[in-house]
Design a protein around this motif. Structure first.
Motif: not given
Length: 361
Positions: A254-258, A263-265
């Motif tokens: 996942x490119x971001x945290x959970x 959500x674009x990230x």
């Protein structure tokens, strides 16, 4: 606390006397202490003491019986490798129920470092190697003899069915604002449920599932950064090794945290997926069936949808299970996981090609 730890150490027949102890602050469930003993020859030896939270873990004896079976198997099969060793009391149990029904356990302390997350592909590959090695070590262990300490924990179909039952009841009047999320889960329900249904029908191998394959559950050598051992075995149960793979890449790639609100990230990083898969498959390619290898991507998609369903179900039923830091936290988590699931589905063929390329290389 010193007297308590001293008493616990005596119950587990540890040699020497306590030299020092430190409270381990990471970890939110159990109370954990590094306790160092000085032995007769003046050498120092450290242990990890844990007071188990029996409010969270309501069946700790079954958990410890599972751990004893698995760690004993690994230690006897691989005596020259770093393994977990939970000590036993005089009566043979690897736990001790002390005053006020406090539930204690003691294991060997492994000098190491952990990584909560990493962008270093070599660390990610080593994490995959560690969890794959754990599966390989237990490939000849009959997972069905273990207690199912959490009933239907990864029965994805039942998780989704419960979500829609609770959405129909709509006790808190929140279903109207999550119509789009419910519709997407409904549209992929059969795909996400397939492996869990087949497993329940006895069509897929029963393995020892770790069920908490976060990166920080792997201990690494401080100098070489090579993986040493997989820890945190409280959720080991009969299950699918494929889901352990899927749960790990769901988090690691996942490119971001959970719980990223933007959500674009949120994307599924194929480079991180490849790195983890290379490490994992390198260990299990001779023990997993071809069918299991072929379904690693589906398992990744399925468990991501399952977790989104659990977050959404908790939101619809009043946020009673997952700890929330602000109103709507579970809905943020839901949308993040669904964005991730959609990206896995969009990249499905590419991810399958990566698996095939690893196998053939």
């Amino acid at each position: 606390m010193f007297n308590t730890l001293k008493s616990v150490g005596e119950k587990f027949r540890l040699k020497g006397s306590i030299y020092s102890y430190d409270t381990i602050t990471h970890g939110n469930i159990n109370s954990t202490y590094k306790v160092t003993y000085v032995e007769a020859d003046n050498s120092l030896k450290s242990y990890l003491f844990q007071k188990v939270n029996t409010v969270v873990f309501k069946n700790p004896i079954e958990i410890m019986e599972n751990i004893d079976r698995v760690t004993t198997h690994i230690r006897e099969k691989y005596p020259d490798q770093v393994t977990l060793h939970f000590h036993h009391i005089d009566s043979g149990e690897n736990y001790y129920i002390g005053d006020e029904d406090y539930f204690w356990r003691v294991r060997n302390y492994v000098e190491s470092v952990t990584f909560n997350s990493s962008d270093d592909l070599s660390i990610i590959q080593s994490t995959g190697e560690a969890f794959g090695h754990f599966q390989m070590q237990l490939s000849d262990f009959d997972g069905s003899v273990l207690h199912e300490t959490i009933k239907d924990f990864h029965y994805t179909k039942k998780r989704i069915d419960k979500l829609f039952e609770d959405a129909e009841k709509d006790e808190y009047g929140r279903a109207c604002e999550v119509a789009a999320e419910l519709e997407y889960i409904r549209s992929v329900k059969d795909m996400a449920s397939e492996l869990s249904v087949r497993f329940a029908n006895g069509e897929l191998p029963v393995r020892v599932a770790h069920n908490d394959t976060k990166a920080n559950n792997v201990l690494f050598d401080r100098i070489t950064k090579r993986p040493l051992i997989v820890i945190d075995l409280d959720t080991i149960m009969p299950g699918m090794g494929m889901y352990d793979f899927g749960d790990a890449v769901r988090f690691i790639a996942n490119t971001s945290v959970e719980d990223e609100p933007d959500i674009s990230k949120v994307f599924f990083d194929t480079a991180k997926f490849r790195a983890f898969a290379r490490g994992f498959i390198g260990e299990v390619k001779d023990s997993f069936t071809q069918e299991e290898i072929d379904n690693l991507v589906l398992a990744s998609f399925s468990i991501t949808v399952e977790l989104a369903s659990r977050f959404l179900d908790d939101y619809l039923t009043g946020d009673k299970y997952f700890k929330c830091n602000y109103p709507g936290h579970n809905l943020v988590r839901t949308r993040c996981q669904l964005k991730l699931a959609k990206d896995i589905k969009r990249k499905y063929n590419e991810l399958q090609w990566i698996i095939r390329d690893i196998i053939e290389s």
